[in-house]
Write a protein that holds these residues in place. Sequence first.
Motif, PDB file in Angstrom:
ATOM      1  N   GLY A  52     -16.671 -39.778  -1.048  1.00  0.00           N
ATOM      2  CA  GLY A  52     -16.311 -38.629  -0.225  1.00  0.00           C
ATOM      3  C   GLY A  52     -16.069 -38.997   1.222  1.00  0.00           C
ATOM      4  O   GLY A  52     -15.675 -38.157   2.027  1.00  0.00           O
ATOM      5  N   ALA A  53     -16.269 -40.272   1.570  1.00  0.00           N
ATOM      6  CA  ALA A  53     -16.106 -40.688   2.967  1.00  0.00           C
ATOM      7  C   ALA A  53     -14.668 -40.541   3.443  1.00  0.00           C
ATOM      8  O   ALA A  53     -14.427 -40.135   4.581  1.00  0.00           O
ATOM      9  N   THR A  54     -13.708 -40.847   2.579  1.00  0.00           N
ATOM     10  CA  THR A  54     -12.307 -40.716   2.977  1.00  0.00           C
ATOM     11  C   THR A  54     -11.954 -39.254   3.187  1.00  0.00           C
ATOM     12  O   THR A  54     -11.320 -38.894   4.184  1.00  0.00           O
ATOM     13  N   ARG A  55     -12.381 -38.404   2.255  1.00  0.00           N
ATOM     14  CA  ARG A  55     -12.124 -36.962   2.407  1.00  0.00           C
ATOM     15  C   ARG A  55     -12.844 -36.425   3.652  1.00  0.00           C
ATOM     16  O   ARG A  55     -12.293 -35.614   4.395  1.00  0.00           O
ATOM     17  N   MET A  56     -14.076 -36.894   3.874  1.00  0.00           N
ATOM     18  CA  MET A  56     -14.838 -36.455   5.044  1.00  0.00           C
ATOM     19  C   MET A  56     -14.121 -36.855   6.330  1.00  0.00           C
ATOM     20  O   MET A  56     -13.998 -36.050   7.260  1.00  0.00           O
ATOM     21  N   THR A  57     -13.614 -38.076   6.386  1.00  0.00           N
ATOM     22  CA  THR A  57     -12.904 -38.538   7.575  1.00  0.00           C
ATOM     23  C   THR A  57     -11.642 -37.732   7.797  1.00  0.00           C
ATOM     24  O   THR A  57     -11.336 -37.331   8.928  1.00  0.00           O
ATOM     25  N   TYR A  58     -10.909 -37.463   6.725  1.00  0.00           N
ATOM     26  CA  TYR A  58      -9.707 -36.628   6.824  1.00  0.00           C
ATOM     27  C   TYR A  58     -10.064 -35.255   7.390  1.00  0.00           C
ATOM     28  O   TYR A  58      -9.399 -34.749   8.296  1.00  0.00           O
ATOM     29  N   ASP A  59     -11.121 -34.661   6.866  1.00  0.00           N
ATOM     30  CA  ASP A  59     -11.527 -33.340   7.343  1.00  0.00           C
ATOM     31  C   ASP A  59     -11.976 -33.377   8.803  1.00  0.00           C
ATOM     32  O   ASP A  59     -11.679 -32.458   9.575  1.00  0.00           O
ATOM     33  N   LEU A  60     -12.681 -34.428   9.206  1.00  0.00           N
ATOM     34  CA  LEU A  60     -13.087 -34.560  10.608  1.00  0.00           C
ATOM     35  C   LEU A  60     -11.869 -34.716  11.517  1.00  0.00           C
ATOM     36  O   LEU A  60     -11.820 -34.124  12.599  1.00  0.00           O
ATOM     37  N   LEU A  61     -10.889 -35.498  11.075  1.00  0.00           N
ATOM     38  CA  LEU A  61      -9.670 -35.669  11.867  1.00  0.00           C
ATOM     39  C   LEU A  61      -8.946 -34.341  12.061  1.00  0.00           C
ATOM     40  O   LEU A  61      -8.264 -34.151  13.071  1.00  0.00           O
TER      41      LEU A  61
END
Length: 127
Positions: A52-61
């Motif tokens: 979920g780190a990639t999705r989390m980073t996308y959402d933070l961006l």
Amino acid sequence: MASHPAAAPLGVLAAGAAGAVHLWGTNPHEAGQLLPRCPFNWATGLDCPTCGATRMTYDLLHGDLVAAFHDNAALLVFGVPAGAWLAYRWVRERLRGNRYRPSPGRATTAVVLAGVALWGVGRNLAG
């Protein structure tokens, strides 16, 4: 010819920025995107502690803190601040001409590893 003392950390930050630029326009919530799959998830069907780190980073961006929390709460709450602190210290020490080698003690290492293991098991049991 010697390189600048901060070349390595600044290079890593530049690579991270390039990755963020790619991720900005690549929604990992949609199928068929050019993004790697978690090898642990691929092999076992289970979520690793960082899934979920990639999705989390996308959402933070994109400024969606709630979605980022949903993607990987532990990584958002503990990992992002720890990573930011370590990156800051690495750059700061290299700019001063010093080496930076974090040296957590045994107790800190045990707590971190136990937390990672509990999160990894707990998120798979919870579904």
